[in-house]
Design an enzyme around this catalytic site. Structure first.
Site, PDB file in Angstrom:
ATOM      1  N   HIS A   1     -12.698  -0.752  -8.225  1.00  0.00           N
ATOM      2  CA  HIS A   1     -13.815   0.140  -8.540  1.00  0.00           C
ATOM      3  C   HIS A   1     -13.384   1.593  -8.729  1.00  0.00           C
ATOM      4  CE1 HIS A   1     -13.401   0.571  -4.201  1.00  0.00           C
ATOM      5  NE2 HIS A   1     -13.925   1.766  -4.347  1.00  0.00           N
TER       6      HIS A   1
ATOM      7  N   ASP B   1       0.832  -1.192   0.000  1.00  0.00           N
ATOM      8  CA  ASP B   1       0.000   0.000   0.000  1.00  0.00           C
ATOM      9  C   ASP B   1       0.874   1.252   0.000  1.00  0.00           C
ATOM     10  OD1 ASP B   1      -2.370   1.653   0.125  1.00  0.00           O
ATOM     11  OD2 ASP B   1      -3.357   0.043   1.213  1.00  0.00           O
TER      12      ASP B   1
END
Length: 135
Positions: free
Chosen positions: A106, A59
């Site tokens: 998304h 991340d």
């Protein structure tokens, strides 16, 4: 704003993660890469479900310190580690049996997702499991 966002995502993911770990099936999986894994909730659930499994949460640099706190709090610092990077521009670490995606695709364009899936495939060991997504 980041810390409350990650906390909210952790709350949601921590409720889903044990069921997802059971559904994914971890037989033969020794190393998991959790791309954009935030708090590490899914990586921790995988490690909790499969005692020999180790996981890496990949991340952003501002997220990873929060991830480390969640992992340490869960007592899994020896089995869940972190790697810093931006999955849209940085290469993913390699050598994994399973690459996991959750709540990241998304927010990407179709071209970004195609590149991300290619990066995930490149991170897999020969015979590794295809990338997955839970939303």
């Amino acid at each position: 704003m980041l810390k409350p966002f990650i906390a909210a995502m952790h709350y949601r993911a921590a409720q889903q993660a044990p069921a997802v770990a059971a559904l994914v099936g971890l037989d033969g999986v020794g190393r998991v890469l959790d791309v954009g894994g935030g708090s590490g909730a899914f990586a921790m659930a995988f490690a909790a479900r499969e005692p020999g499994l180790v996981a890496v949460v990949f991340d952003l640099p501002n997220v990873v310190p929060l991830t480390r706190d969640y992992v340490a709090e869960a007592g899994l610092a020896g089995r869940v580690t972190t790697a810093v990077g931006d999955y849209l521009i940085d290469p993913l670490p390699k050598g994994f049996d399973l690459v996991f995606l959750s709540a990241v695709v998304h927010s990407n364009s179709p071209d970004q997702n195609a590149a991300l899936i290619a990066s995930c495939a490149a991170a897999l060991n020969p015979g590794g499991r295809s990338p997955s997504s839970t939303g």
